[in-house]
Design an enzyme around this catalytic site. Structure first.
Site, short mmCIF file in Angstrom:
data_model
loop_
_atom_site.label_atom_id
_atom_site.label_comp_id
_atom_site.label_asym_id
_atom_site.label_seq_id
_atom_site.Cartn_x
_atom_site.Cartn_y
_atom_site.Cartn_z
N ALA A 197 -12.68 -11.55 4.27
CA ALA A 197 -12.49 -11.32 2.84
C ALA A 197 -13.77 -11.35 2.11
O ALA A 197 -14.22 -10.55 1.20
CB ALA A 197 -11.16 -12.08 2.43
N TYR A 236 -2.76 -12.20 -4.34
CA TYR A 236 -1.83 -11.88 -5.46
C TYR A 236 -0.32 -12.25 -4.90
O TYR A 236 -0.15 -12.25 -3.81
CB TYR A 236 -1.72 -10.31 -6.01
N LYS A 287 -9.51 -5.64 10.77
CA LYS A 287 -10.86 -4.94 10.04
C LYS A 287 -12.07 -5.04 10.85
O LYS A 287 -12.86 -4.21 10.76
CB LYS A 287 -11.01 -5.75 8.70
N GLY A 331 -15.35 -19.22 0.01
CA GLY A 331 -14.99 -18.66 1.30
C GLY A 331 -15.92 -17.89 1.97
O GLY A 331 -17.06 -17.41 1.31
N ARG A 375 -20.54 -21.93 7.61
CA ARG A 375 -20.18 -20.39 7.54
C ARG A 375 -20.60 -19.70 6.39
O ARG A 375 -21.08 -18.76 6.17
CB ARG A 375 -18.62 -20.03 7.53
N GLY A 392 -15.05 -16.14 5.27
CA GLY A 392 -14.45 -15.14 6.27
C GLY A 392 -14.60 -13.56 5.93
O GLY A 392 -15.61 -13.32 5.30
N SER A 413 0.85 -1.26 -0.11
CA SER A 413 -0.06 -0.02 0.10
C SER A 413 0.70 1.25 0.19
O SER A 413 0.54 2.18 -0.81
CB SER A 413 -0.88 0.00 1.12
#
Ligand code: ATR
Length: 281
Positions: free
Chosen positions: A141, A227, A75, A137, A166, A139, A26
């Protein structure tokens, strides 16, 4: 963390907090954005452990910081800490972007989903309207991208996860936003999907999420939110089983950063230029 406010006078000051955070790209992305506007920007990576966010945010505010990016594992804590949240953060129960109002109120947003959708739609010209999307997924993300994906008006969004309950919980939670369903990780599909997004953390350990190849057709776009400098296992698998394209998450990273940059500085950077520079390393 030792920060003196005088040090940052003259430059806008932003940072990314997480644990670990040393790998984050970042700072490089935000510096490249700032250069486009001749903006003096100091952007730091600061390791902050779970439970220590509140104190770090207060210190940064006192030091003149105007914007904070948040990465794992903070987060959810960032979302809870904020006094108010933009809709994407409120839906995800997680935030990757924090800033303060003029009155000093801490606001949370989540630009991950916007970043994913912009990368797919603008950079890769993948129209999501009326398409069938599979999200792997369940979770944080995955939660961060569901509302923006549903806002692109797909025919259907299916959430699949190694731990089935989940996926079921996430699809119930987001049902109010659009056509969302769940599937078991080992499900066989009668129709392949147009887009398959890997939002599991499997690529971090160089693993593949379980997925039957009936999910993939000749038109399928595979997208790994992760990535790496080399092709991720999921992107390689997509290619092997005949997907039309496999894309990694570098474009999403740049686009979510651009959305945060716009929030903090009121300026929209050119992402194509920065993405090309990031691909070079
Ligand atoms: P994040 O915030 O990165 O989403 P998380 O909340 O720990 O992190 O969720 C990780 C996700 O990746 C989960 O969906 C997890 O599946 P489980 O719910 O079954 O744990 C998924 N995941 C991690 N490693 C995986 C693997 N090797 N194969 C498939 N799914 C995996």
């Amino acid at each position: 963390m030792t920060i003196t406010s005088d040090f940052f006078l003259g430059a806008r000051y932003c940072c990314i907090l997480g644990y670990p955070v040393s790998h984050s790209r970042s700072p490089q992305i935000h510096r490249l954005f700032a250069e486009q506007f001749g903006m003096a920007l100091r952007y730091e990576k600061i390791p902050v452990a779970l439970g220590a966010l509140s104190q770090a945010v207060d210190t940064l505010r006192a030091a003149g910081c105007c914007g904070i990016n948040i990465t794992v594992p903070l987060k959810e804590e960032a979302y809870r800490l904020a006094a108010a949240s933009a809709p994407q953060a409120a839906a995800a129960h997680a935030a990757n972007t924090l800033w303060w109002t003029m009155e000093g109120e801490l606001i949370a947003d989540n630009t991950d989903g916007t970043g994913l959708c912009r990368d797919l739609i603008e950079n890769h010209q993948v129209d999501l309207r009326g398409r069938r999307i599979l999200l792997l997924g369940a979770g944080g993300a995955a939660a961060g991208v569901i509302k923006p994906l549903l806002e692109t008006a797909p025919e259907q969004l299916v959430v699949s996860n190694r731990t089935l309950n989940r996926a079921q919980a996430l699809s119930s939670r987001f049902a109010e936003y659009g056509p969302i369903e769940w599937a078991a990780a080992d499900a066989r599909f009668e129709r392949s999907f147009d887009v398959v997004v890997n939002a599991t953390s499997s690529s971090i350990t160089d693993e593949l999420p379980v997925l039957d190849k009936s999910a993939i057709g000749a038109q399928t776009v595979c997208y790994d939110m992760f990535y790496a400098s080399t092709q991720t296992p999921f992107c390689a698998w997509g290619q092997d089983v005949g997907a039309a394209h496999s894309f990694d998450g570098l474009g999403m990273l740049v686009e979510q950063a651009a959305a945060a940059f716009s929030i903090w500085h009121g300026l929209r950077p050119d992402t194509a230029q920065v993405l090309a520079a990031m691909r070079l390393g």
